[in-house]
Scaffold this motif. Structure first.
Motif, short mmCIF file in Angstrom:
data_model
loop_
_atom_site.label_atom_id
_atom_site.label_comp_id
_atom_site.label_asym_id
_atom_site.label_seq_id
_atom_site.Cartn_x
_atom_site.Cartn_y
_atom_site.Cartn_z
N TYR A 87 39.16 -47.51 -4.73
CA TYR A 87 38.97 -46.18 -4.12
C TYR A 87 37.54 -45.70 -4.30
O TYR A 87 36.87 -45.33 -3.33
CB TYR A 87 39.97 -45.19 -4.72
N MET A 88 37.07 -45.69 -5.53
CA MET A 88 35.74 -45.17 -5.81
C MET A 88 34.66 -46.08 -5.22
O MET A 88 33.65 -45.59 -4.70
CB MET A 88 35.54 -45.00 -7.31
N GLY A 115 35.93 -42.53 3.90
CA GLY A 115 35.47 -43.86 3.51
C GLY A 115 36.34 -44.48 2.44
O GLY A 115 36.75 -45.64 2.54
N ALA A 116 36.67 -43.68 1.41
CA ALA A 116 37.52 -44.17 0.33
C ALA A 116 38.91 -44.50 0.84
O ALA A 116 39.49 -45.55 0.48
CB ALA A 116 37.60 -43.12 -0.78
N VAL A 117 39.46 -43.63 1.68
CA VAL A 117 40.81 -43.85 2.21
C VAL A 117 40.85 -45.07 3.12
O VAL A 117 41.80 -45.86 3.07
CB VAL A 117 41.30 -42.59 2.96
N ALA A 182 35.71 -49.53 4.56
CA ALA A 182 36.49 -50.75 4.81
C ALA A 182 35.82 -51.97 4.19
O ALA A 182 36.49 -52.83 3.60
CB ALA A 182 36.69 -50.94 6.30
N ILE A 183 34.50 -52.04 4.32
CA ILE A 183 33.76 -53.15 3.70
C ILE A 183 33.96 -53.12 2.19
O ILE A 183 34.21 -54.15 1.55
CB ILE A 183 32.26 -53.07 4.04
N GLY A 184 33.85 -51.92 1.60
CA GLY A 184 34.07 -51.79 0.16
C GLY A 184 35.46 -52.23 -0.24
O GLY A 184 35.62 -52.99 -1.21
N GLY A 185 36.47 -51.78 0.49
CA GLY A 185 37.83 -52.17 0.19
C GLY A 185 38.04 -53.67 0.30
O GLY A 185 38.72 -54.28 -0.54
N TYR A 186 37.44 -54.25 1.32
CA TYR A 186 37.55 -55.70 1.56
C TYR A 186 36.91 -56.49 0.41
O TYR A 186 37.55 -57.36 -0.19
CB TYR A 186 36.86 -56.01 2.89
#
Length: 223
Positions: A87-88, A115-117, A182-186
């Motif tokens: 998340y962060m 962005g986080a969501v 999304a890039i961060g989550g990926y």
């Protein structure tokens, strides 16, 4: 529906408290929103604090409702600690991509947890790419036809729309923050769950395609 784990409750509470503080205190809102000029003058904390502010109650509700829907899936797979990191990290990644795309627009500003969501959404899809999703308030079936959308189709389609939105500046929406999240989550999900390379290598490749497309278009000067 999602599950309200303790960490989800804490994140939602933080968003609600700080957003309502911003609604009622213009100075607080202005000091903590994402603003290119202020960030480039050294106020990098805005890249984090802006993710807990929202433009209005509707903006806050839809972001928190989306978090509620997808948080439980990610927590079930990776645990609350890793969920918090995703998340962060996604929040910061969204801000970084916005900074990258708007670095010369000194008056550009934005707020929101989108962005986080979106990072949590993309993590959920990466962890269960073939899980089907359904539109709210619409039937799940019409006769023998299942109206579910596989997660990987939803994820790729959403990012392609985000690229279109970034290219054409559609609406008052931070498409770049969504994409960065999304890039961060990926990336963070793959770092925390390397077993995915053994079980979902094809899906990892498919879900990377919109990301590669975005930077290809950026390099070519088409976005």
């Amino acid at each position: 529906m999602g599950k309200l784990d303790l960490i989800t409750i804490i994140i939602i509470a933080a968003n609600v408290i700080l957003s309502y503080k911003g609604f009622n205190d213009f100075g607080f809102f202005e000091r903590h929103k994402f603003n290119i000029g202020s960030i480039r003058r050294g106020e990098q904390f805005r890249m984090l604090s802006s993710g807990f502010l929202h433009a209005d109650t509707a903006h806050l509700f839809f972001n928190m409702f989306a978090l509620y829907l997808f948080a439980g899936q990610v927590i079930y797979e990776v645990g609350q600690y890793s969920f918090f990191i995703i998340y962060m990290g996604s929040l910061v990644a969204g801000s970084l991509l916005s900074l990258y795309f708007h670095k010369n627009e000194y008056h550009y500003s934005a707020v929101g947890a989108s962005g986080a969501v979106t990072g949590i959404l993309y993590a959920a899809i990466l962890l269960n790419p073939e899980r089907e999703y359904y539109f709210l308030f619409l039937p799940s079936r019409i006769g023998d036809v299942d109206l579910g959308i596989p997660g990987y189709v939803l994820g790729i389609g959403y990012l392609l729309y985000s690229i279109y939105g970034m290219k054409n500046r559609i609406g008052n929406i931070g498409h770049d923050a969504h994409f960065g999240g999304a890039i961060g989550g990926y990336v963070i999900t793959l770092i925390l769950s390397p077993w995915l390379f053994e079980t979902n290598l094809l899906m990892i490749g498919l879900l990377a395609l919109p990301i590669l497309l975005l930077f290809g278009l950026k390099k070519a000067g088409k976005i």
